[in-house]
Motif scaffolding. Structure first.
Motif, PDB file in Angstrom:
ATOM      1  N   THR A 141       0.934  -1.303   0.088  1.00 48.12           N
ATOM      2  CA  THR A 141       0.022   0.007   0.067  1.00 48.12           C
ATOM      3  C   THR A 141       0.920   1.387   0.078  1.00 48.12           C
ATOM      4  N   MET A 142       1.894   1.282   0.854  1.00 51.55           N
ATOM      5  CA  MET A 142       2.936   2.332   0.890  1.00 51.55           C
ATOM      6  C   MET A 142       3.531   2.508  -0.533  1.00 51.55           C
ATOM      7  N   ARG A 143       4.013   1.678  -1.213  1.00 51.75           N
ATOM      8  CA  ARG A 143       4.592   1.882  -2.566  1.00 51.75           C
ATOM      9  C   ARG A 143       3.446   2.414  -3.468  1.00 51.75           C
ATOM     10  N   ARG A 144       2.032   2.074  -3.730  1.00 50.39           N
ATOM     11  CA  ARG A 144       1.106   2.437  -4.380  1.00 50.39           C
ATOM     12  C   ARG A 144       0.834   4.014  -4.195  1.00 50.39           C
ATOM     13  N   LEU A 145       0.786   4.381  -2.800  1.00 50.45           N
ATOM     14  CA  LEU A 145       0.531   5.481  -2.471  1.00 50.45           C
ATOM     15  C   LEU A 145       1.693   6.632  -2.959  1.00 50.45           C
ATOM     16  N   LEU A 146       2.994   6.054  -3.005  1.00 49.83           N
ATOM     17  CA  LEU A 146       4.094   6.985  -3.206  1.00 49.83           C
ATOM     18  C   LEU A 146       4.100   6.907  -4.828  1.00 49.83           C
ATOM     19  N   MET A 147       3.805   6.006  -5.375  1.00 50.44           N
ATOM     20  CA  MET A 147       3.862   6.056  -6.971  1.00 50.44           C
ATOM     21  C   MET A 147       2.763   7.015  -7.335  1.00 50.44           C
ATOM     22  N   GLN A 148       1.565   6.861  -6.586  1.00 47.59           N
ATOM     23  CA  GLN A 148       0.342   7.981  -6.773  1.00 47.59           C
ATOM     24  C   GLN A 148       0.907   9.366  -6.801  1.00 47.59           C
ATOM     25  N   ALA A 149       1.637   9.676  -5.650  1.00 49.66           N
ATOM     26  CA  ALA A 149       1.988  10.936  -5.376  1.00 49.66           C
ATOM     27  C   ALA A 149       3.076  11.365  -6.320  1.00 49.66           C
ATOM     28  N   ILE A 150       3.920  10.488  -6.886  1.00 50.30           N
ATOM     29  CA  ILE A 150       4.963  11.027  -7.934  1.00 50.30           C
ATOM     30  C   ILE A 150       4.136  11.302  -9.222  1.00 50.30           C
ATOM     31  N   ASP A 151       3.091  10.685  -9.572  1.00 51.55           N
ATOM     32  CA  ASP A 151       2.313  10.903 -10.647  1.00 51.55           C
ATOM     33  C   ASP A 151       1.510  12.157 -10.421  1.00 51.55           C
TER      34      ASP A 151
END
Length: 423
Positions: A369-379
């Motif tokens: 979940t953390m990785r997904r949230l960081l990827m979304q924040a990067i986008d």
């Protein structure tokens, strides 16, 4: 697992990289306040997010965080004179204030228009909660100052420390968000089955996303009458907060406190970890002896650091002083100190671990979940938006909690008021 290009996107933090641009949208701690103890004191080298900077406390006590090199001929400002609200380069005497403005240019003719054109890269900086924070993103997007509950706790109830970790920030952060490993890596008494993590090595995990990151809940089966529930907070981009219950007679702790970490990339291959501890009972301050005992138990007390640094004496060069006999008979790892056990495993993965070779399980829910949230924040940042958790209003009233819940009882009801900040 992640594809190699996704792994790079999450772990490369220098200027102009996707993750670097995202991380620069948050206030980041870069020093302990005690590292700059006095006005007009010696400037310090700082490396953060792949940039070489200089920090100094000017004559008014305000903090400057600026480019490490003079814009004239790129001489190192580490050797500069910190004087009269500015840092003066000792090569040709050019002087800059904490905002990066050139306030004196004695090697040029008086009234030279060059002085108005020269600018030293400078970042906003504040001194709060025992840490010096800086913001390295776009000036038009500077968020309000950080306002976590532990920053509001009185100095008598708060403690912060700092350690150096020789790996990328993401694998260090993932270690902090992984609760299942404590049953193994941090089993320091092989014969003791009384601890929840020893009785139940496969906790049930729940992750609930929020507008600041998420909270995740680890439930371990107890003695049949009660379960141990630990509610962690993950605050983007790289902070973890957790409860630290010490159960004594009556089911309460005699040292009520929370603790956690913020992982700040030095560059792609190294990290500074800021460790915080704060008490939540106004009548129970954190006594210095207790704090030092906890730091020593973690393996990051003053005696564990190479003098003059934040690097641990137990490190990869000496295999973290692993004792194989102790590993056979007393502890799961044979390595002394919870903090050191983590570093041995996280640093041992290499500077940036290859996540394309992973096989993740149910215990990795918080990490996924953390990785997904960081990827979304990067986008989001790449598209010109604001990433979650930037505004302190989103997380200023949250706190972690842990405790024992009667078996079968809903933890939300039991912890209803405990997850709201009181300071």
């Amino acid at each position: 697992m992640l594809r190699p290009e996704e792994n790079d996107r999450l772990t490369r933090v220098g200027p102009g990289t996707p993750a670097g641009d995202m991380l620069r949208r948050y206030w980041q701690p870069v020093l302990l306040s005690q590292e700059l103890p006095e006005a007009d004191g010696a400037p310090l080298r700082v490396r953060v997010l792949g940039e070489d900077l200089i920090a100094f406390r000017d004559s008014n006590g305000d903090i400057g965080v600026v480019d490490a090199f003079c814009p004239h001929r790129r001489a190192p400002l580490f050797f500069g004179r910190n004087e009269e609200c500015g840092l003066r380069c000792v090569y040709h005497g050019w002087k800059f204030d904490r905002h990066g403005d050139c306030v004196d240019m004695p090697s040029e003719p008086a009234g030279s228009p060059l002085q108005a054109r020269v600018k030293l890269t400078a970042y906003p900086a504040i001194d709060k909660g025992g840490l010096i924070w800086t913001y390295m993103g776009p000036r038009e997007s500077v968020p309000p100052a950080p306002d976590y509950e532990w920053l509001r706790a009185p100095a008598t109830h708060r403690y912060v420390s700092k350690t150096y970790e020789d790996c990328n920030f993401l694998q260090a952060l993932e270690g902090g968000l992984d609760t299942a490993h404590s049953s193994f890596a941090h089993n320091n008494d092989l014969g003791n089955r009384s601890m929840p993590r020893s009785r139940d090595t496969a906790p049930r995990l729940d992750v609930e996303t929020t507008d600041y990151g998420y909270r995740y809940i680890s439930t371990r089966k107890g003695d049949g009458r009660e379960d141990y529930v630990r509610v962690y907070q993950y605050i983007m981009p790289a902070q973890q907060m957790r409860g630290s219950l010490i159960k004594i007679e009556g089911g309460k702790s005699n040292k009520p406190r929370f603790d956690g970490h913020i992982w700040v990339p030095i560059d792609d291959y190294s990290t500074h970890v800021y460790n915080m501890m704060y008490g939540y009972d106004e009548n129970v301050p954190l006594e210095p002896d207790f704090v030092l005992d906890q730091e020593s138990r973690a393996g990051r007390g003053p005696e564990h650091h190479i003098p003059g640094t934040f690097r641990l004496k137990q490190n990869a060069s000496n295999d973290y002083l692993i004792d194989r006999q102790v590993q056979k008979t007393k502890t799961f790892t044979g390595i002394e100190g919870v903090n050191t056990q983590d570093y041995a495993l996280q640093e041992g993965m290499g500077p940036i671990t290859d996540r394309s070779k992973e096989f993740l399980g149910t215990s990795d829910k918080a990490i996924v979940t953390m990785r997904r949230l960081l990827m979304q924040a990067i986008d989001t940042v790449a598209e010109g938006g604001t990433p979650p958790g930037v505004d302190p209003l989103s997380h200023g009233r949250v706190r972690p909690h842990d405790g024992y819940v009667p078996a079968g009882r809903e933890w939300r009801q039991h912890f209803e008021t405990e997850l709201i900040a009181k300071w």
